[in-house]
Write a protein that holds these residues in place. Structure first.
Motif, PDB file in Angstrom:
ATOM      1  N   ASN A  54       0.844  -1.198   0.000  1.00  0.00           N
ATOM      2  CA  ASN A  54       0.000   0.000   0.000  1.00  0.00           C
ATOM      3  C   ASN A  54       0.883   1.253   0.000  1.00  0.00           C
ATOM      4  OD1 ASN A  54      -1.732   2.105   0.455  1.00  0.00           O
ATOM      5  ND2 ASN A  54      -2.673   1.266   2.286  1.00  0.00           N
ATOM      6  N   PRO A  55       1.038   1.908  -1.150  1.00  0.00           N
ATOM      7  CA  PRO A  55       1.910   3.088  -1.220  1.00  0.00           C
ATOM      8  C   PRO A  55       1.388   4.270  -0.407  1.00  0.00           C
ATOM      9  CG  PRO A  55       0.711   2.804  -3.272  1.00  0.00           C
ATOM     10  CD  PRO A  55       0.414   1.597  -2.433  1.00  0.00           C
ATOM     11  N   ASN A  56       0.151   4.206   0.059  1.00  0.00           N
ATOM     12  CA  ASN A  56      -0.421   5.285   0.869  1.00  0.00           C
ATOM     13  C   ASN A  56      -0.272   5.031   2.368  1.00  0.00           C
ATOM     14  OD1 ASN A  56      -1.284   6.987  -1.252  1.00  0.00           O
ATOM     15  ND2 ASN A  56      -2.955   5.564  -1.649  1.00  0.00           N
ATOM     16  N   VAL A  73       2.895   7.876  11.032  1.00  0.00           N
ATOM     17  CA  VAL A  73       2.305   7.111   9.935  1.00  0.00           C
ATOM     18  C   VAL A  73       1.625   8.124   9.036  1.00  0.00           C
ATOM     19  CG1 VAL A  73       0.650   5.335   9.274  1.00  0.00           C
ATOM     20  CG2 VAL A  73       2.018   5.054  11.349  1.00  0.00           C
ATOM     21  N   SER A  74       2.025   8.112   7.765  1.00  0.00           N
ATOM     22  CA  SER A  74       1.510   9.122   6.844  1.00  0.00           C
ATOM     23  C   SER A  74       0.930   8.497   5.589  1.00  0.00           C
ATOM     24  CB  SER A  74       2.623  10.111   6.479  1.00  0.00           C
ATOM     25  OG  SER A  74       3.714   9.441   5.888  1.00  0.00           O
ATOM     26  N   ASN A  75       0.078   9.287   4.962  1.00  0.00           N
ATOM     27  CA  ASN A  75      -0.540   8.936   3.694  1.00  0.00           C
ATOM     28  C   ASN A  75      -0.169  10.049   2.721  1.00  0.00           C
ATOM     29  OD1 ASN A  75      -2.205   8.657   1.466  1.00  0.00           O
ATOM     30  ND2 ASN A  75      -4.020   8.109   2.667  1.00  0.00           N
ATOM     31  N   PRO A  76       0.737   9.789   1.770  1.00  0.00           N
ATOM     32  CA  PRO A  76       1.184  10.839   0.858  1.00  0.00           C
ATOM     33  C   PRO A  76       0.056  11.496   0.058  1.00  0.00           C
ATOM     34  CG  PRO A  76       2.588   8.908   0.666  1.00  0.00           C
ATOM     35  CD  PRO A  76       1.431   8.526   1.547  1.00  0.00           C
ATOM     36  N   THR A  77      -1.038  10.794  -0.164  1.00  0.00           N
ATOM     37  CA  THR A  77      -2.141  11.384  -0.933  1.00  0.00           C
ATOM     38  C   THR A  77      -3.146  12.111  -0.044  1.00  0.00           C
ATOM     39  OG1 THR A  77      -3.443   9.346  -0.877  1.00  0.00           O
ATOM     40  CG2 THR A  77      -1.943   9.647  -2.758  1.00  0.00           C
TER      41      THR A  77
END
Length: 165
Positions: A54-56, A73-77
């Motif tokens: 999961n790249p997000n 914990v991050s979500n680039p989108t």
């Protein structure tokens, strides 16, 4: 004849006692750290880790206080969904920033593994066993979810790969 038979049996028994080696009992089980491993569990995870499926979902470990760690914990989108916590690896529950009512406690199991306990509204609802690979470039997370009574309701597994600099 009986004395000779007794002597032979005694000799075989003595030889067996002298050749038995308890070395196998000292060998680490699969997934356990080797005793000569010099990995520092407090700092070995520092850096950026990408979820293998999961790249997000990206984890970033960095220094916190003396001997502690901060995990983000991050979500680039969707950066607004980021959350983080700090630990001193002492098993003390501390608030999770970005998740209301959530707390996390972290303990060192050995040089490669840590146990992360997650609470929501005062109830432990998840335990994560976070284990570094032998080369320290992969984190294997086992997520164990529980109901309010502590009964296991599910287990999932995710690998995180250390991002190259």
């Amino acid at each position: 004849m009986r004395i000779r038979h007794l002597f032979v049996c005694t000799a075989i028994f003595t030889a067996a006692l002298l050749t038995v080696s308890p070395g196998f009992a000292q060998t680490p089980a699969r997934g356990q750290a080797k005793t000569d491993d010099k990995t520092d569990p407090r700092t070995a995870r520092f850096g950026v880790w990408d979820n293998s499926t999961n790249p997000n979902n990206v984890m970033t470990y960095e220094l916190y206080d003396k001997g502690g760690s901060k995990l983000t914990v991050s979500n680039p989108t969707n950066p607004a969904s980021d959350w983080s916590y700090v630990t001193l690896f002492d098993g003390v529950f501390r608030p999770v920033t970005g998740q209301q009512g959530a707390e996390t406690a972290v303990e060192i199991i050995n040089s490669k593994s840590i146990r992360i306990s997650n609470k929501k509204d005062g109830v432990v609802n998840q335990v994560v066993i976070n284990t570094l690979s032998d080369d320290n470039n992969t984190i294997h997370n086992e997520y164990i979810r529980m109901d309010k009574d502590g009964k296991i309701t599910g287990v999932t597994h995710v690998d995180y790969i250390r991002r190259k600099k």
